[in-house]
Design a protein around this motif. Structure first.
Motif, mmCIF file in Angstrom:
data_model
loop_
_atom_site.group_PDB
_atom_site.id
_atom_site.type_symbol
_atom_site.label_atom_id
_atom_site.label_comp_id
_atom_site.label_asym_id
_atom_site.label_seq_id
_atom_site.Cartn_x
_atom_site.Cartn_y
_atom_site.Cartn_z
ATOM 1 N N ASP A 138 62.825 -9.903 -11.010
ATOM 2 C CA ASP A 138 63.596 -10.829 -11.862
ATOM 3 C C ASP A 138 64.398 -10.043 -12.903
ATOM 4 N N SER A 139 63.751 -9.024 -13.485
ATOM 5 C CA SER A 139 64.450 -8.197 -14.479
ATOM 6 C C SER A 139 65.605 -7.441 -13.841
ATOM 7 N N TYR A 140 65.372 -6.892 -12.656
ATOM 8 C CA TYR A 140 66.439 -6.150 -11.983
ATOM 9 C C TYR A 140 67.610 -7.058 -11.608
ATOM 10 N N GLU A 141 67.307 -8.295 -11.230
ATOM 11 C CA GLU A 141 68.385 -9.230 -10.906
ATOM 12 C C GLU A 141 69.235 -9.523 -12.142
ATOM 13 N N LYS A 142 68.598 -9.593 -13.306
ATOM 14 C CA LYS A 142 69.345 -9.802 -14.550
ATOM 15 C C LYS A 142 70.186 -8.573 -14.896
ATOM 16 N N ILE A 143 69.625 -7.381 -14.624
ATOM 17 C CA ILE A 143 70.356 -6.140 -14.913
ATOM 18 C C ILE A 143 71.651 -6.083 -14.107
ATOM 19 N N GLN A 144 71.599 -6.556 -12.873
ATOM 20 C CA GLN A 144 72.766 -6.446 -11.993
ATOM 21 C C GLN A 144 73.969 -7.222 -12.526
ATOM 22 N N ARG A 145 73.723 -8.165 -13.407
ATOM 23 C CA ARG A 145 74.838 -8.908 -14.006
ATOM 24 C C ARG A 145 75.691 -8.013 -14.908
ATOM 25 N N PHE A 146 75.121 -6.897 -15.350
ATOM 26 C CA PHE A 146 75.854 -6.001 -16.237
ATOM 27 C C PHE A 146 76.737 -5.018 -15.461
ATOM 28 N N LYS A 147 76.656 -5.055 -14.124
ATOM 29 C CA LYS A 147 77.524 -4.217 -13.265
ATOM 30 C C LYS A 147 77.391 -2.727 -13.609
ATOM 31 N N ILE A 148 76.167 -2.274 -13.774
ATOM 32 C CA ILE A 148 75.930 -0.859 -14.102
ATOM 33 C C ILE A 148 76.018 -0.027 -12.829
ATOM 34 N N SER A 150 74.894 2.918 -11.521
ATOM 35 C CA SER A 150 73.953 4.032 -11.656
ATOM 36 C C SER A 150 73.136 4.166 -10.375
ATOM 37 N N LEU A 151 73.189 5.340 -9.759
ATOM 38 C CA LEU A 151 72.407 5.561 -8.537
ATOM 39 C C LEU A 151 70.914 5.462 -8.815
ATOM 40 N N ASP A 152 70.489 5.971 -9.970
ATOM 41 C CA ASP A 152 69.066 5.900 -10.309
ATOM 42 C C ASP A 152 68.601 4.452 -10.396
ATOM 43 N N LEU A 153 69.406 3.618 -11.041
ATOM 44 C CA LEU A 153 69.052 2.213 -11.171
ATOM 45 C C LEU A 153 68.993 1.549 -9.799
ATOM 46 N N LYS A 154 69.978 1.838 -8.946
ATOM 47 C CA LYS A 154 69.993 1.245 -7.606
ATOM 48 C C LYS A 154 68.805 1.703 -6.776
ATOM 49 N N ALA A 155 68.424 2.967 -6.932
ATOM 50 C CA ALA A 155 67.241 3.468 -6.225
ATOM 51 C C ALA A 155 65.986 2.746 -6.699
ATOM 52 N N VAL A 170 66.178 -5.318 1.890
ATOM 53 C CA VAL A 170 66.700 -4.027 1.425
ATOM 54 C C VAL A 170 68.112 -3.763 1.929
ATOM 55 N N GLN A 171 68.346 -3.952 3.210
ATOM 56 C CA GLN A 171 69.659 -3.649 3.772
ATOM 57 C C GLN A 171 70.751 -4.484 3.105
ATOM 58 N N GLY A 172 70.496 -5.772 2.964
ATOM 59 C CA GLY A 172 71.484 -6.641 2.323
ATOM 60 C C GLY A 172 71.710 -6.290 0.864
ATOM 61 N N THR A 173 70.652 -5.921 0.171
ATOM 62 C CA THR A 173 70.771 -5.534 -1.237
ATOM 63 C C THR A 173 71.588 -4.257 -1.383
ATOM 64 N N MET A 174 71.361 -3.299 -0.495
ATOM 65 C CA MET A 174 72.126 -2.050 -0.554
ATOM 66 C C MET A 174 73.608 -2.314 -0.318
ATOM 67 N N GLU A 175 73.907 -3.221 0.592
ATOM 68 C CA GLU A 175 75.309 -3.571 0.838
ATOM 69 C C GLU A 175 75.911 -4.245 -0.397
ATOM 70 N N VAL A 179 76.033 0.724 -1.888
ATOM 71 C CA VAL A 179 75.399 2.031 -1.858
ATOM 72 C C VAL A 179 74.814 2.275 -0.469
ATOM 73 N N LYS A 180 74.774 3.525 -0.066
ATOM 74 C CA LYS A 180 74.214 3.892 1.238
ATOM 75 C C LYS A 180 72.983 4.769 1.039
ATOM 76 N N ALA A 181 72.142 4.820 2.070
ATOM 77 C CA ALA A 181 70.933 5.631 1.982
ATOM 78 C C ALA A 181 71.269 7.091 1.713
ATOM 79 N N ALA A 182 72.390 7.557 2.249
ATOM 80 C CA ALA A 182 72.769 8.963 2.098
ATOM 81 C C ALA A 182 73.324 9.291 0.712
ATOM 82 N N SER A 183 73.422 8.291 -0.171
ATOM 83 C CA SER A 183 73.996 8.533 -1.497
ATOM 84 C C SER A 183 73.123 9.442 -2.360
#
Length: 529
Positions: A138-148, A150-155, A170-175, A179-183
């Motif tokens: 739930d917290s991460y979903e709220k964070i995504q509204r800030f359009k940050i 950051s690879l660390d955050l996405k990981a 996971v696959q849909g969220t990465m899309e 971001v890609k797994a190879a990032s």
């Protein structure tokens, strides 16, 4: 993967009031921060505070520099010594408490704070460590509204999805995160973990190999030493061994775990998981050595705790991983006939893992080892009645224990309480066998008739109707019910169109409780990724 810990700076003596203008001090402070020279930055901040006590910018710089230097105690002391000043340092205090694994205290400090991106990121990390994965997401979903971006955050978001049991997303969220797994090697690793959860082991292995390659290249570019690279990538090495294990490549997995332990990287969680999984693969072999390995990880506790994990692992492993360590140690103690130690451990497990069925299963295993089968059956049925929503593995364990002891009526009653698997072929076969042993042929026939009716109405891809009918026909033929058997054989012939199509049915094996979902807690060791 956490950054390498650095030596904490020693407290510097009080600085005399400098003759250097404060503007020059701030210039020096900025330069040290820019060059990541945090120990020097903290010292210069002290010089500024000697000239301008309570200066908010200098105070914040000092606290951040101490945190960056891993001098968490000094940072907390600085914050607590500044409470009289009109400076809000609650976020930094909460972060320091988080670093000290005082998680509930840290969360309390965040209460009432504006939920900006920084607060939400810390909140999500605390919730992750507490194992509250849905709240974390739930917290991460709220964070995504800030359009940050950051690879660390996405990981971290991907890691939280996997830990929450939501690997299918996971696959849909990465899309969605673009971001890609190879990032990064962290993303490749977390994506591989999601594949393991989805039982795509071969694909996961390839992703882990890719993660290792990406990590080696990146860390070499950043001038990490060889031992630092090995420690940073240790989780990938352990997960690779786990992927081998899940694919049935047991010897390869054992060799991989052993190699990791021999290298002894400084990443303690990876060492703990490798140790646990090596122990689980050995099972009842090399019990003494396995116990010695686990005893290095589990030690007598302090502050009212009877047991705790060494090297701060209580705060670095997931609840499931810790549960696996303690479970395997108890099973080894049973194998080694160290009953006093086993009783001591099993007594504290319910408080350590209050939401798990594992403690009661292990308690039953201990009673069985002590040849107190009736006591084992009793504690299991009491738990099943108290927690019906978690009763399935407990009732299956009771059924297995009772059947092994010749208590066929208790075994049958236990299985009949597990409604979700009543008509599975393994359950039907077990019930029929138990009732045959009790001489209750009518009851056995009733189980088969009920199963036939259920499978007639079942809307499933893998329909077991023909198998159940064939076994019911055989049973009735063997017990003098020729007319009923004949009718069932006629149904099979009509279903297949000719008699030859039935050839091969007799080769089908009816399996027992293990296939119905039971894990024999007295002999089964747990592995974790």
């Amino acid at each position: 993967m956490p950054p390498k810990a650095k030596a904490s700076p020693k407290a510097s003596p009080a600085q005399p009031t400098p003759s250097v203008p404060i503007e020059d001090l701030f210039t020096s402070l900025h330069r040290h921060v820019r060059d990541f020279e945090y120990e020097q930055a903290a010292k210069v901040a002290d010089q500024v505070l000697a000239v301008a006590p309570g200066d908010e910018d200098a105070l914040r710089c000092k606290v951040v520099a101490l945190i960056k230097s891993d001098a968490i105690e000094m940072a907390l002391s600085t914050i607590q010594g500044s409470r009289h000043l009109p400076v809000d340092l609650k976020f930094y205090e909460a972060y320091c408490l988080y670093r000290q694994n005082k998680l509930y205290e840290a969360m309390k400090l965040l209460d009432g704070q504006e939920r900006n991106s920084v607060i939400l990121q810390l909140e999500s990390q605390i919730l992750y460590r507490l194992g509250k994965m849905e709240a974390c997401m739930d917290s991460y979903e709220k964070i995504q509204r800030f359009k940050i971006d950051s690879l660390d955050l996405k990981a971290n978001i991907i890691a939280a999805l996997v830990a929450a049991g939501r690997s299918a997303e996971v696959q849909g969220t990465m899309e969605a995160l673009k971001v890609k797994a190879a990032s990064s090697f962290e993303l490749a690793y977390n994506y591989a973990c999601s594949l393991i959860e989805k039982k795509k082991y071969a694909e996961a292995e390839q992703q882990l190999l890719s993660a290792r390659r990406i990590g080696q290249e990146m860390l070499m570019e950043e001038d990490y030493a060889d031992d630092e690279i090995e420690s940073e990538l240790a989780p990938i090495a352990v997960q690779l061994a786990y992927a081998h294990q899940l694919q049935g490549r047991t010897q390869e997995a054992i060799e991989a775990y052993t190699a990791i332990l021999n290298r002894n990287p400084s990443d303690y969680p990876s060492l703990a998981v490798a140790t646990n999984n090596l122990v689980s693969l050995r099972g009842t072999k090399d019990v003494s050595d396995s116990l010695r390995r686990l005893d290095r990880l589990i030690e007598k506790g302090s502050g009212g705790k009877q047991f705790q994990l060494a090297n701060g692992l209580d705060f670095k492993l997931s609840s499931r991983q810790k549960e696996s360590l303690y479970s395997n140690r108890l099973l080894l103690l049973l194998q080694a006939n160290k009953m006093d130690q086993a009783q001591e451990l099993v007594a504290v497990l319910p408080d350590m893992f209050p939401d798990s069925v594992m403690p009661v299963l292990l308690q039953a295993a201990l009673h069985v080892r002590e040849k107190k089968v009736a006591k084992a059956e009793e504690v299991l049925i009491q738990y099943a009645n108290k927690f019906p929503d978690k009763s399935m593995p407990v009732l299956l364990a009771r059924a297995q224990i009772a059947a092994a002891a010749g208590h066929y009526q208790i075994s049958t009653e236990s299985l009949l309480k597990v409604r979700d698997i009543q008509h599975m072929a393994a359950t039907v076969a077990t019930l029929v066998s138990l009732q045959e042993r009790m001489g209750d042929y009518n009851g056995a026939a009733g189980v088969l008739d009920s199963a036939i009716q259920w499978w007639k109405n079942a809307m499933t891809e893998e329909n077991k109707l023909d198998l159940i009918i064939h076994e019911a026909a055989n049973f009735k033929l063997n017990h003098g019910r020729e007319d009923e058997a004949s009718q069932l054989y006629e149904k099979l012939v009509k279903s297949h169109g000719n008699i030859e199509a039935l050839v091969g049915h007799d080769d089908r094996c009816w399996t027992g409780l293990e296939k119905a979902g039971y894990r024999n807690v007295e002999t089964t060791f747990w592995s974790e990724g």
